[in-house]
Enzyme design. Sequence first.
Site, PDB file in Angstrom:
ATOM      1  CG  HIS A 275     -11.311   6.049 -50.695  1.00  0.00           C
ATOM      2  ND1 HIS A 275     -10.511   5.541 -49.710  1.00  0.00           N
ATOM      3  CD2 HIS A 275     -12.131   5.042 -51.087  1.00  0.00           C
ATOM      4  CE1 HIS A 275     -10.835   4.265 -49.503  1.00  0.00           C
ATOM      5  NE2 HIS A 275     -11.827   3.944 -50.321  1.00  0.00           N
ATOM      6  CD  GLU A 276     -14.883   4.741 -53.918  1.00  0.00           C
ATOM      7  OE1 GLU A 276     -14.596   3.705 -54.535  1.00  0.00           O
ATOM      8  OE2 GLU A 276     -15.194   4.725 -52.705  1.00  0.00           O
ATOM      9  CG  HIS A 279     -10.547   1.453 -54.324  1.00  0.00           C
ATOM     10  ND1 HIS A 279      -9.867   0.608 -53.491  1.00  0.00           N
ATOM     11  CD2 HIS A 279     -11.523   2.019 -53.562  1.00  0.00           C
ATOM     12  CE1 HIS A 279     -10.404   0.657 -52.265  1.00  0.00           C
ATOM     13  NE2 HIS A 279     -11.406   1.516 -52.292  1.00  0.00           N
ATOM     14  CD  GLU A 356     -11.718   0.141 -48.959  1.00  0.00           C
ATOM     15  OE1 GLU A 356     -11.769   1.386 -49.033  1.00  0.00           O
ATOM     16  OE2 GLU A 356     -12.207  -0.601 -49.833  1.00  0.00           O
ATOM     17  CG  ASP A 360      -8.515   5.702 -46.460  1.00  0.00           C
ATOM     18  OD1 ASP A 360      -9.440   5.933 -47.273  1.00  0.00           O
ATOM     19  OD2 ASP A 360      -8.711   5.240 -45.321  1.00  0.00           O
TER      20      ASP A 360
END
Length: 413
Positions: A275-276, A279, A356, A360
């Site tokens: 997930h990070e 970004h 976000e 995801d």
Amino acid sequence: MLTEIFVVALVLTSAVRLWLATRHRSHVAAHRGEVPLAFRDAIPLEAHQKAADYTVARAGLARTDVIIGALWLAVLTLGGGLQWMFDVATGLAGSGMLRDLVFIGIVTFASSLIDLPVLLWRTFVIEQGFGFNKMTLAMFFGDQIKHGLVGAAIGAPAVAAVLWIMGSLGSAWWVWAWAFWLSFSLALMVIYPTFIAPLFNKFEPMPAGELRSRIESLLERCGFRSEGLFVMDGSRRSAHGNAYFTGFGKGKRIVFFDTLLNRLGADEIEAVLAHELGHYKHHHIWKRVGWIAAGSFAFFALLGWLVDAPWFFAELGVTDPASWGHAMALTLFALVIPVFSFPLSPLLKLMSRKHEFEADAYAVAQTRADWLVAALVKLYRDNASTLTPDPLYSQFYDSHPPAALRVARLQSA
Ligand SMILES: [Zn+2]
């Protein structure tokens, strides 16, 4: 007219914020009795009720904070507080750049003293009461002093540079001030994670082992250099667990709190990491920088127009024309603008929540949706995050999508 417009905006903004916090409290309290269906297997009623009580307590304190903030702003402006502080600074430092810096220093210091009671209450009553706080009073005040010193060491030269630009670069100064401010913010994004955050926490590369080698392949697959992966001793201050992505270039890092690593299994950690990385892959930092650039451009353009307008000062409680200089304009403007920009906050939060969802989706593509769901559920439970926020409150304040929506989207992926 500005006095009236300002008073109306301050009252309206504060009223909306109080109303949102109150809605949030009632909504959460009304859903306290039952765990939402989607979470019933994973989150026990007791944990759900703890999250509700925790959220209600925090929203209550947020209301106090709104009231204190509004009163303080009124005291500084219409109450003549800024004028008084400027006169004190003049008494201490005479005139020129030193006087200006002393003035801004006094305003900043006094404002942080005003914020202190709420901060203390949040840490030592609410966080403590719900078992999250790990700080002692000595550590808390040590942090405050360190924050103040670091802020002064970095902020004073930057403010001095902006004031110099305002006074020396002609009528287009605001374009230069904007360019400086933007470059400074970008530099800070590199400097902060590398040099400043380590003053408060220890950052260590993730230790070698099964987990490490497992995530190395994920990092490689995603094109992220593994020296950018760190574990932070978040447990020194709080039991809350978290992970975040920050900086760019050499300062780019993904940081895991030790509290999070201790609670999640290897699959879940991999999903959170993915997930990070999402970004990073979607260039969310640069998109945020784009917004900062546009916002600060508007800020400086407006300041460039107001700096010479006598009514801007006089109507906001700064009565002595001798104080109508650059330092006063900058301070007054920075204090007053949030009252008017508050209606924009749902837009910014909307962008954040969109990011976000994108992160995801990336995590699902690189790992597995059920791993991320399992990780999120543990995080909601252990951080006592409410599963049932008030929808309207959420639009104004939440940088992350509400739990139910986020998990539903993952489960349909
Ligand atoms: Zn995220």
